[in-house]
Design an enzyme around this catalytic site. Structure first.
Site, PDB file in Angstrom:
ATOM      1  N   ASP A 102      -4.768   3.150 -15.893  1.00 36.26           N
ATOM      2  CA  ASP A 102      -4.671   4.371 -16.684  1.00 36.26           C
ATOM      3  C   ASP A 102      -3.481   4.202 -17.640  1.00 36.26           C
ATOM      4  O   ASP A 102      -2.898   3.110 -17.753  1.00 36.26           O
ATOM      5  CB  ASP A 102      -4.563   5.614 -15.785  1.00 36.26           C
ATOM      6  CG  ASP A 102      -3.225   5.725 -15.063  1.00 36.26           C
ATOM      7  OD1 ASP A 102      -2.396   4.799 -15.168  1.00 36.26           O
ATOM      8  OD2 ASP A 102      -3.013   6.757 -14.382  1.00 36.26           O
ATOM      9  N   HIS A 103      -3.090   5.283 -18.306  1.00 36.93           N
ATOM     10  CA  HIS A 103      -1.981   5.219 -19.261  1.00 36.93           C
ATOM     11  C   HIS A 103      -0.663   4.843 -18.576  1.00 36.93           C
ATOM     12  O   HIS A 103       0.168   4.169 -19.162  1.00 36.93           O
ATOM     13  CB  HIS A 103      -1.837   6.560 -19.986  1.00 36.93           C
ATOM     14  CG  HIS A 103      -1.738   7.724 -19.041  1.00 36.93           C
ATOM     15  ND1 HIS A 103      -2.832   8.164 -18.306  1.00 36.93           N
ATOM     16  CD2 HIS A 103      -0.686   8.504 -18.673  1.00 36.93           C
ATOM     17  CE1 HIS A 103      -2.444   9.180 -17.546  1.00 36.93           C
ATOM     18  NE2 HIS A 103      -1.162   9.400 -17.744  1.00 36.93           N
ATOM     19  N   CYS A 150      -1.791   1.949 -11.949  1.00 39.55           N
ATOM     20  CA  CYS A 150      -1.536   3.296 -12.467  1.00 39.55           C
ATOM     21  C   CYS A 150      -0.031   3.524 -12.341  1.00 39.55           C
ATOM     22  O   CYS A 150       0.714   2.573 -12.114  1.00 39.55           O
ATOM     23  CB  CYS A 150      -2.382   4.360 -11.770  1.00 39.55           C
ATOM     24  SG  CYS A 150      -1.974   4.712 -10.058  1.00 39.55           S
ATOM     25  N   GLY A 151       0.425   4.736 -12.499  1.00 40.13           N
ATOM     26  CA  GLY A 151       1.865   4.959 -12.487  1.00 40.13           C
ATOM     27  C   GLY A 151       2.519   4.496 -11.204  1.00 40.13           C
ATOM     28  O   GLY A 151       3.502   3.751 -11.206  1.00 40.13           O
ATOM     29  N   THR A 152       1.973   4.943 -10.086  1.00 40.09           N
ATOM     30  CA  THR A 152       2.496   4.550  -8.775  1.00 40.09           C
ATOM     31  C   THR A 152       1.632   3.510  -8.086  1.00 40.09           C
ATOM     32  O   THR A 152       2.047   2.917  -7.088  1.00 40.09           O
ATOM     33  CB  THR A 152       2.523   5.771  -7.840  1.00 40.09           C
ATOM     34  OG1 THR A 152       1.177   6.272  -7.736  1.00 40.09           O
ATOM     35  CG2 THR A 152       3.443   6.856  -8.357  1.00 40.09           C
ATOM     36  N   ILE A 159      -0.875   4.490  -6.455  1.00 40.63           N
ATOM     37  CA  ILE A 159      -1.442   5.214  -5.312  1.00 40.63           C
ATOM     38  C   ILE A 159      -2.802   5.821  -5.646  1.00 40.63           C
ATOM     39  O   ILE A 159      -3.791   5.605  -4.932  1.00 40.63           O
ATOM     40  CB  ILE A 159      -0.457   6.304  -4.830  1.00 40.63           C
ATOM     41  CG1 ILE A 159       0.818   5.666  -4.286  1.00 40.63           C
ATOM     42  CG2 ILE A 159      -1.117   7.169  -3.752  1.00 40.63           C
ATOM     43  CD1 ILE A 159       1.943   6.658  -4.010  1.00 40.63           C
ATOM     44  N   GLY A 160      -2.861   6.582  -6.722  1.00 37.08           N
ATOM     45  CA  GLY A 160      -4.117   7.254  -7.049  1.00 37.08           C
ATOM     46  C   GLY A 160      -5.251   6.280  -7.285  1.00 37.08           C
ATOM     47  O   GLY A 160      -6.370   6.457  -6.774  1.00 37.08           O
ATOM     48  N   HIS A 168      -5.036 -11.643   5.722  1.00 37.50           N
ATOM     49  CA  HIS A 168      -5.521 -10.791   6.815  1.00 37.50           C
ATOM     50  C   HIS A 168      -6.598  -9.796   6.384  1.00 37.50           C
ATOM     51  O   HIS A 168      -7.461  -9.447   7.183  1.00 37.50           O
ATOM     52  CB  HIS A 168      -4.362 -10.003   7.433  1.00 37.50           C
ATOM     53  CG  HIS A 168      -3.428 -10.862   8.230  1.00 37.50           C
ATOM     54  ND1 HIS A 168      -2.477 -10.343   9.074  1.00 37.50           N
ATOM     55  CD2 HIS A 168      -3.297 -12.214   8.308  1.00 37.50           C
ATOM     56  CE1 HIS A 168      -1.793 -11.342   9.645  1.00 37.50           C
ATOM     57  NE2 HIS A 168      -2.271 -12.482   9.182  1.00 37.50           N
ATOM     58  N   ARG A 177     -10.052 -13.996  13.615  1.00 35.88           N
ATOM     59  CA  ARG A 177     -10.000 -12.638  14.181  1.00 35.88           C
ATOM     60  C   ARG A 177      -9.971 -11.567  13.086  1.00 35.88           C
ATOM     61  O   ARG A 177     -10.383 -10.430  13.307  1.00 35.88           O
ATOM     62  CB  ARG A 177      -8.793 -12.486  15.112  1.00 35.88           C
ATOM     63  CG  ARG A 177      -7.449 -12.475  14.417  1.00 35.88           C
ATOM     64  CD  ARG A 177      -6.297 -12.470  15.425  1.00 35.88           C
ATOM     65  NE  ARG A 177      -5.000 -12.246  14.813  1.00 35.88           N
ATOM     66  CZ  ARG A 177      -4.296 -13.181  14.194  1.00 35.88           C
ATOM     67  NH1 ARG A 177      -4.766 -14.411  14.086  1.00 35.88           N
ATOM     68  NH2 ARG A 177      -3.107 -12.899  13.681  1.00 35.88           N
ATOM     69  N   HIS A 178      -9.493 -11.949  11.906  1.00 35.67           N
ATOM     70  CA  HIS A 178      -9.416 -10.979  10.809  1.00 35.67           C
ATOM     71  C   HIS A 178     -10.790 -10.670  10.223  1.00 35.67           C
ATOM     72  O   HIS A 178     -11.001  -9.591   9.668  1.00 35.67           O
ATOM     73  CB  HIS A 178      -8.488 -11.494   9.712  1.00 35.67           C
ATOM     74  CG  HIS A 178      -7.119 -11.809  10.211  1.00 35.67           C
ATOM     75  ND1 HIS A 178      -6.269 -10.843  10.712  1.00 35.67           N
ATOM     76  CD2 HIS A 178      -6.463 -12.991  10.340  1.00 35.67           C
ATOM     77  CE1 HIS A 178      -5.151 -11.413  11.108  1.00 35.67           C
ATOM     78  NE2 HIS A 178      -5.236 -12.719  10.894  1.00 35.67           N
TER      79      HIS A 178
HETATM   80  C1  RB5 Z   1      -0.514   9.712 -14.265  1.00 36.01           C
HETATM   81  O1  RB5 Z   1       0.450  10.545 -14.773  1.00 36.01           O
HETATM   82  C2  RB5 Z   1      -0.225   9.371 -12.808  1.00 36.01           C
HETATM   83  O2  RB5 Z   1      -0.480  10.476 -12.003  1.00 36.01           O
HETATM   84  C3  RB5 Z   1      -1.041   8.185 -12.365  1.00 36.01           C
HETATM   85  O3  RB5 Z   1      -0.745   7.097 -13.184  1.00 36.01           O
HETATM   86  C4  RB5 Z   1      -0.807   7.694 -10.952  1.00 36.01           C
HETATM   87  O4  RB5 Z   1       0.532   7.501 -10.701  1.00 36.01           O
HETATM   88  C5  RB5 Z   1      -1.492   8.461  -9.896  1.00 36.01           C
HETATM   89  O5  RB5 Z   1      -1.471   8.113  -8.704  1.00 36.01           O
END
Ligand code: RB5
Length: 144
Positions: free
Chosen positions: A11-12, A68-70, A72-73, A101, A135-136
């Site tokens: 993403d951005h 993405c930014g983190t 995570i998403g 693994h 095993r994995h």
């Molecule tokens: C975008 O602002 C941000 O929410 C996205 O890049 C990401 O970090 C989400 O998990």
């Protein structure tokens, strides 16, 4: 020997790191499939996770890189697809173990949380490390 095609998507929030990693992959002789985003406009990370899942499912790339930014998403979104094993990685140890693994087929980075040199190092390890199987393999099979 021809190197694999590696798909990239972000993403951005991950655009800058994705661009740098794409340049690095090309420098190392990999083929690249850039699934976007291409600009700084705000976009929705699940759309790029879905594009990655489709590219892998259709055999258009061997493995993928998502940012993405983190991280995570886009990890959460990517792992909703049964054939995707996306690993959010922060260091070399994770990059190695997610291959040995977990047989991860996508590596995920946070563009706002990880330095580019660490990300490059992790990506190199991810691409050069084999799944250990044994095993994995049974554990990985249980996930799909
Ligand atoms: C975008 O602002 C941000 O929410 C996205 O890049 C990401 O970090 C989400 O998990």
């Amino acid at each position: 020997m021809t190197k694999d095609i590696i798909a990239l998507a972000s993403d951005h929030g991950g655009l800058e790191l994705k661009t740098l990693l794409k340049e690095e992959l090309i420098r190392q002789g990999y083929g690249v499939l850039d699934l976007g985003t291409d600009g700084t406009a705000s976009v929705d990370y699940p759309d790029y996770a879905d594009a990655m899942a489709a590219a892998l499912n259709e055999g258009r790339a061997a493995r993928g890189v998502l940012v993405c930014g983190t991280g995570i998403g886009i990890s959460i979104a990517a792992n909703r697809h049964a054939h995707v094993r996306a690993a959010l990685v922060h260091d070399a140890f994770g990059a190695r173990l997610c291959r040995q693994h977990n047989d991860a087929n996508v590596i995920v980075f946070g563009g706002r949380t990880l330095g580019v040199e660490v990300a490059k190092d992790c990506l190199k390890i991810f691409l050069e490390t084999a799944f250990e199987g044994g095993r994995h393999a049974a554990r990985v099979a249980k996930m799909s």
